[in-house]
Write an enzyme that holds these catalytic residues in place. Structure first.
Site, mmCIF file in Angstrom:
data_model
loop_
_atom_site.group_PDB
_atom_site.id
_atom_site.type_symbol
_atom_site.label_atom_id
_atom_site.label_comp_id
_atom_site.label_asym_id
_atom_site.label_seq_id
_atom_site.Cartn_x
_atom_site.Cartn_y
_atom_site.Cartn_z
ATOM 1 N N LYS A 59 -24.118 18.738 57.213
ATOM 2 C CA LYS A 59 -25.182 17.984 57.861
ATOM 3 C C LYS A 59 -26.339 18.866 58.320
ATOM 4 O O LYS A 59 -27.388 18.359 58.707
ATOM 5 C CB LYS A 59 -24.625 17.195 59.033
ATOM 6 C CG LYS A 59 -23.641 16.132 58.577
ATOM 7 C CD LYS A 59 -23.156 15.263 59.708
ATOM 8 C CE LYS A 59 -22.360 14.092 59.205
ATOM 9 N NZ LYS A 59 -21.001 14.476 58.736
HETATM 10 C C1 LIG Z 1 -20.237 13.648 58.089
HETATM 11 C C2 LIG Z 1 -19.176 14.288 57.310
HETATM 12 C C3 LIG Z 1 -18.627 13.682 56.180
HETATM 13 C C4 LIG Z 1 -19.046 12.293 55.728
HETATM 14 O O1 LIG Z 1 -20.365 12.251 55.226
HETATM 15 P P1 LIG Z 1 -21.097 10.843 55.065
HETATM 16 O O2 LIG Z 1 -22.457 11.172 54.558
HETATM 17 O O3 LIG Z 1 -21.125 10.218 56.430
HETATM 18 O O4 LIG Z 1 -20.298 10.037 54.108
HETATM 19 C C5 LIG Z 1 -17.672 14.372 55.462
HETATM 20 N N1 LIG Z 1 -17.245 15.577 55.860
HETATM 21 C C6 LIG Z 1 -17.722 16.193 56.949
HETATM 22 C C7 LIG Z 1 -17.184 17.512 57.333
HETATM 23 C C8 LIG Z 1 -18.715 15.576 57.706
HETATM 24 O O5 LIG Z 1 -19.185 16.192 58.780
#
Ligand SMILES: *Cc1c(COP(=O)(O)O)cnc(C)c1O
Length: 430
Positions: free
Chosen positions: A107
């Site tokens: 993210k």
């Molecule tokens: C947020 C997150 C996800 C999921 O991603 P999305 O875009 O919400 O589907 C998967 N793995 C980790 C480690 C995350 O932080």
């Protein structure tokens, strides 16, 4: 390029307005009015392009009305200052490591891109923007880090007390400055409900300019399409049809990958792998979308019972289930299966996967059991150290703490406890 609301009863807006609003006034998610295919030469020569050049050419059409070229280029320099390697696992499998950023979660890219955009849009305005965000784990840290010190922006993060890992909690409670953390006596769903209530609270909105930094925000969602292009660049010379398996929670990441495909990137299939929060796998089987409360798992960043971006995926395929099924599958896995997969990856490939990456691996292997000819890439969305106890206990290894994480381990946590929406409102208005 305009953005329209998927609820179709709000005015079209610019990129800038879509970023500042977060969600449309009719509660719909914003969607770009068109996705213009990139020239095929772009994909043919992609191995000769730098990541910055790839990212610039991919995102330019979506933002160019509001971000002058030099500004966009500078933002991309700030955002993309780390590596996105595809690490081989076996002959027809690789993992795209997205955890080399400052908070070691994928993210980071979306959060930084959004922070830079909002910082740019807030220049020379007197109204401060408050970013309100609910996190089940990794969003909070990435948002806190991405927005730290951005002028004109205050960030308030809500997280469920006792349900995020110690490292995750430290990443969002130790920064200070323009970042505040609220610890909610409840679940992630409760946090998200409070945030949603705030966005429709007229009294609050009259006093505060609020926006969201969840993947509903186009500035956080769209830049994630870079990952798929960076992976394509690295795996292109394999000469095989490519499939992507994405560990999914709110389905923003995989949806961005599907936008990369709409831009013309050759991909055979997308696999959304989930933990037992299987609303989408169920939908793909039955055609019925039944959201439910989330269940806690060891891949907690994906504990989502009503994934907000799935509506964008359906929209990409004209809300036509059989069209979608041709390009997209979704499978769900238990914690026990996830742990078994972590052990298997470690034993066979000597690779330490975190629980989220392991769910992605399981999704890929399930697909490849009937499509063995494809080259599959599963996304490794968090560094294993972020799920230290589970990884160490499952694999019997001991992990070294990387410097990015060590930095927050010694700092004091600071969070305000809240229980109800009224507590949140009072906090925001104080
Ligand atoms: C947020 C997150 C996800 C999921 O991603 P999305 O875009 O919400 O589907 C998967 N793995 C980790 C480690 C995350 O932080």
């Amino acid at each position: 390029m305009n953005y329209y609301s998927l609820n179709n009863s709000a005015p079209k807006v610019s990129f800038k307005e879509a970023v500042i609003n977060g969600i449309a006034p009719d509660r719909g998610l914003y969607f770009p009015s068109e996705i213009i295919t990139l020239p095929s030469s772009f994909f043919e020569e992609i191995t000769t392009l730098s990541n910055h050049e790839i990212a610039f050419r991919a995102i330019h059409q979506f933002v160019k009305a509001d971000l002058p070229e030099p500004v966009l280029k500078e933002i991309l320099v700030q955002v993309l200052d780390f590596e996105f390697p595809v690490v081989p696992i076996d002959v027809n499998t690789g993992t795209l490591e997205l955890f080399h950023g400052p908070t070691m979660a994928f993210k980071d890219v979306g959060a930084r891109f959004m922070a830079q955009c909002l910082g740019y849009f807030s220049k020379n305005t007197s109204t401060e923007v408050t970013v309100l965000v609910a996190t089940s784990g990794d969003t909070g840290g990435a948002v806190a880090n991405g927005f730290l010190g951005v002028e004109g922006v205050q960030v308030v993060i809500l997280y469920p007390e006792g349900m995020v890992s110690d490292i995750q909690e430290r990443q969002l409670t130790t920064l200070g400055q323009n970042i505040s953390a609220l610890k909610v006596a409840g679940t992630f769903d409760d946090c998200q409900k409070m945030v949603k209530t705030a966005f429709v609270d007229a009294e609050l909105l009259a006093a505060k300019k609020l926006t969201s930094a969840n993947s509903i925000n186009v500035a956080r969602w769209l830049p994630q399409l870079f990952y798929f292009l960076f992976a394509f660049k690295q795996a292109k010379q394999k000469g095989k049809e490519m499939v992507f398996a994405v560990p999914s929670g709110n389905f923003g990441n995989i949806c961005a990958g599907m936008v990369a495909q709409k831009l013309g990137m050759p991909v055979k299939h997308f696999i959304a792998a989930t933990n037992v929060n299987d609303t989408v796998p169920q939908f793909m089987e039955t055609g019925k979308y039944s959201p439910k409360p989330s269940t806690a798992t060891i891949s907690n960043a994906m504990d989502v019972g009503d994934p907000s971006n799935f509506i964008r995926i359906q929209h990409l395929y004209q809300n036509n289930l059989s069209l979608l099924q041709q390009m997209f599958s979704s499978y769900s896995f238990s914690d026990a299966e996830t742990k078994t997969a972590m052990k298997e990856i470690y034993k066979d490939a000597n690779y330490i996967a975190d629980p989220h990456g392991a769910v992605g691996y399981l999704g890929l292997k399930k697909y490849q059991s009937t499509h063995p000819e494809s080259y599959g890439i599963f996304l490794e969305t968090a560094h294993p150290v972020k799920f230290l106890n589970i990884v160490e206990d499952t694999l019997g290894v001991s992990l070294e703490i990387p410097p990015q994480i060590q930095k927050v381990m010694d700092k004091e946590k600071y969070a305000t406890s809240i229980t109800t929406y009224q507590d949140l409102k009072a906090y925001l208005l104080k």
